[in-house]
Motif scaffolding. Structure first.
Motif, mmCIF file in Angstrom:
data_model
loop_
_atom_site.group_PDB
_atom_site.id
_atom_site.type_symbol
_atom_site.label_atom_id
_atom_site.label_comp_id
_atom_site.label_asym_id
_atom_site.label_seq_id
_atom_site.Cartn_x
_atom_site.Cartn_y
_atom_site.Cartn_z
ATOM 1 N N GLN A 23 -4.133 13.377 32.607
ATOM 2 C CA GLN A 23 -4.036 14.755 32.092
ATOM 3 C C GLN A 23 -4.770 14.877 30.750
ATOM 4 O OE1 GLN A 23 -3.224 17.224 33.995
ATOM 5 N NE2 GLN A 23 -2.701 15.705 35.556
ATOM 6 N N ARG A 24 -4.730 13.829 29.935
ATOM 7 C CA ARG A 24 -5.488 13.836 28.678
ATOM 8 C C ARG A 24 -6.991 13.889 28.958
ATOM 9 N NH1 ARG A 24 -2.090 8.951 25.892
ATOM 10 N NH2 ARG A 24 -0.216 10.153 25.434
ATOM 11 N N ILE A 25 -7.435 13.122 29.949
ATOM 12 C CA ILE A 25 -8.853 13.134 30.323
ATOM 13 C C ILE A 25 -9.245 14.524 30.806
ATOM 14 C CG2 ILE A 25 -10.533 12.279 32.018
ATOM 15 C CD1 ILE A 25 -9.092 9.546 31.833
ATOM 16 N N ARG A 26 -8.429 15.090 31.680
ATOM 17 C CA ARG A 26 -8.730 16.440 32.201
ATOM 18 C C ARG A 26 -8.830 17.457 31.073
ATOM 19 N NH1 ARG A 26 -5.337 18.677 37.033
ATOM 20 N NH2 ARG A 26 -6.766 20.365 36.529
ATOM 21 N N ALA A 27 -7.879 17.381 30.137
ATOM 22 C CA ALA A 27 -7.893 18.332 29.020
ATOM 23 C C ALA A 27 -9.139 18.128 28.160
ATOM 24 C CB ALA A 27 -6.625 18.174 28.179
ATOM 25 N N ALA A 28 -9.491 16.867 27.898
ATOM 26 C CA ALA A 28 -10.647 16.586 27.043
ATOM 27 C C ALA A 28 -11.951 17.057 27.681
ATOM 28 C CB ALA A 28 -10.722 15.088 26.740
ATOM 29 N N LEU A 29 -12.035 16.988 29.017
ATOM 30 C CA LEU A 29 -13.258 17.367 29.727
ATOM 31 C C LEU A 29 -13.205 18.783 30.296
ATOM 32 C CD1 LEU A 29 -14.074 14.115 31.765
ATOM 33 C CD2 LEU A 29 -14.771 14.737 29.459
ATOM 34 N N HIS A 30 -12.052 19.445 30.129
ATOM 35 C CA HIS A 30 -11.867 20.805 30.683
ATOM 36 C C HIS A 30 -12.122 20.804 32.184
ATOM 37 C CE1 HIS A 30 -11.719 22.057 26.508
ATOM 38 N NE2 HIS A 30 -12.905 21.498 26.320
ATOM 39 N N LEU A 31 -11.514 19.836 32.889
ATOM 40 C CA LEU A 31 -11.755 19.668 34.320
ATOM 41 C C LEU A 31 -10.821 20.531 35.153
ATOM 42 C CD1 LEU A 31 -12.139 15.825 34.932
ATOM 43 C CD2 LEU A 31 -13.917 17.549 34.785
ATOM 44 N N THR A 32 -11.376 21.123 36.176
ATOM 45 C CA THR A 32 -10.597 21.738 37.234
ATOM 46 C C THR A 32 -10.888 20.933 38.494
ATOM 47 O OG1 THR A 32 -10.842 23.922 36.233
ATOM 48 C CG2 THR A 32 -10.227 23.851 38.567
ATOM 49 N N CYS A 33 -9.841 20.428 39.104
ATOM 50 C CA CYS A 33 -10.029 19.607 40.291
ATOM 51 C C CYS A 33 -10.378 20.478 41.492
ATOM 52 C CB CYS A 33 -8.784 18.778 40.572
ATOM 53 S SG CYS A 33 -8.475 17.519 39.305
ATOM 54 N N ARG A 34 -11.030 19.877 42.466
ATOM 55 C CA ARG A 34 -11.544 20.611 43.633
ATOM 56 C C ARG A 34 -10.468 21.370 44.393
ATOM 57 N NH1 ARG A 34 -14.025 16.245 47.313
ATOM 58 N NH2 ARG A 34 -12.104 15.263 46.672
ATOM 59 N N LYS A 35 -9.276 20.820 44.506
ATOM 60 C CA LYS A 35 -8.239 21.419 45.349
ATOM 61 C C LYS A 35 -7.424 22.481 44.630
ATOM 62 C CE LYS A 35 -7.985 17.147 47.923
ATOM 63 N NZ LYS A 35 -7.262 15.921 48.153
ATOM 64 N N GLU A 36 -7.707 22.714 43.365
ATOM 65 C CA GLU A 36 -6.903 23.664 42.590
ATOM 66 C C GLU A 36 -7.481 25.070 42.701
ATOM 67 O OE1 GLU A 36 -5.418 20.515 39.207
ATOM 68 O OE2 GLU A 36 -6.816 22.074 38.644
#
Length: 192
Positions: A179-192
């Motif tokens: 979750q820290r990585i996602r927040a740092a990269l502003h990632l939205t995963c494919r299935k969301e």
């Protein structure tokens, strides 16, 4: 979205776990240095036997051998999908060689994620996983090599403006680190 990402951190920092989570999120390929080297050693090829001598002593495989394996892997991958590099590069020379190789294939790195994990946590994790090459002496040697080369590697990516620092401490479960990585990269995963 095609991204090329490197995961940097000491052995046992969770790079492989986070690479798999990023793969599930983004649909990217993973090229894991450890996986490539182990596969070659298990096949007992002449290159695998040469690599085994270095690994058993706690040293990095020679750059030319590792990059040959990485390039063989890159050649087989779909160009429209990104790549997550797990455990490569581990030194400035590997980082430069990887950049040159990616350039030849029309790719470039977008992000370098540094997972910060204290040495005592790394040692506990490596001893717990029970691999034959995870002895206390070899773990100490791997950490020594990692710390010797870490600063110049991180500086290299910092100068490119692609370095992201993430706390990968053992107090946080892998999902929390992701979750820290996602927040740092502003990632939205494919299935969301």
């Amino acid at each position: 979205m095609r991204r090329h990402i490197v995961l940097i951190g000491p052995p046992g920092s969770g790079k492989g776990t986070q690479a798999r989570r990023l793969q599930a999120c983004l649909g990217h390929h993973i090229i894991g240095a450890g996986d490539l080297l182990r596969r070659e050693m298990e096949a007992r090829t002449p290159m695998g036997q040469a690599i085994a001598r270095y690994v058993e002593a706690g040293h990095l495989a020679p750059l030319v051998l590792l990059m040959r394996l990485v390039e063989q892997e890159i050649r087989t991958l779909l160009p429209e999908r990104g790549i997550i590099f797990d455990g490569i590069p581990r030194s400035l020379s590997q980082a430069k060689a990887l950049d040159e190789m990616l350039h030849r294939y029309g790719r470039r790195l977008d992000t370098a994620i540094h997972l910060r994990v204290p040495d005592h946590v790394v040692q506990q994790r490596l001893l717990a996983r029970g691999r034959p090459d995870d002895t206390p002496d070899i773990i100490r040697e791997r950490l020594r090599i990692y710390h010797t080369r870490r600063s110049e590697l991180l500086d290299y990516y910092h100068r490119q403006g692609i370095l992201v620092e993430v706390d990968g401490n053992g107090d946080t479960p892998p999902d929390g680190v992701f979750q820290r990585i996602r927040a740092a990269l502003h990632l939205t995963c494919r299935k969301e």
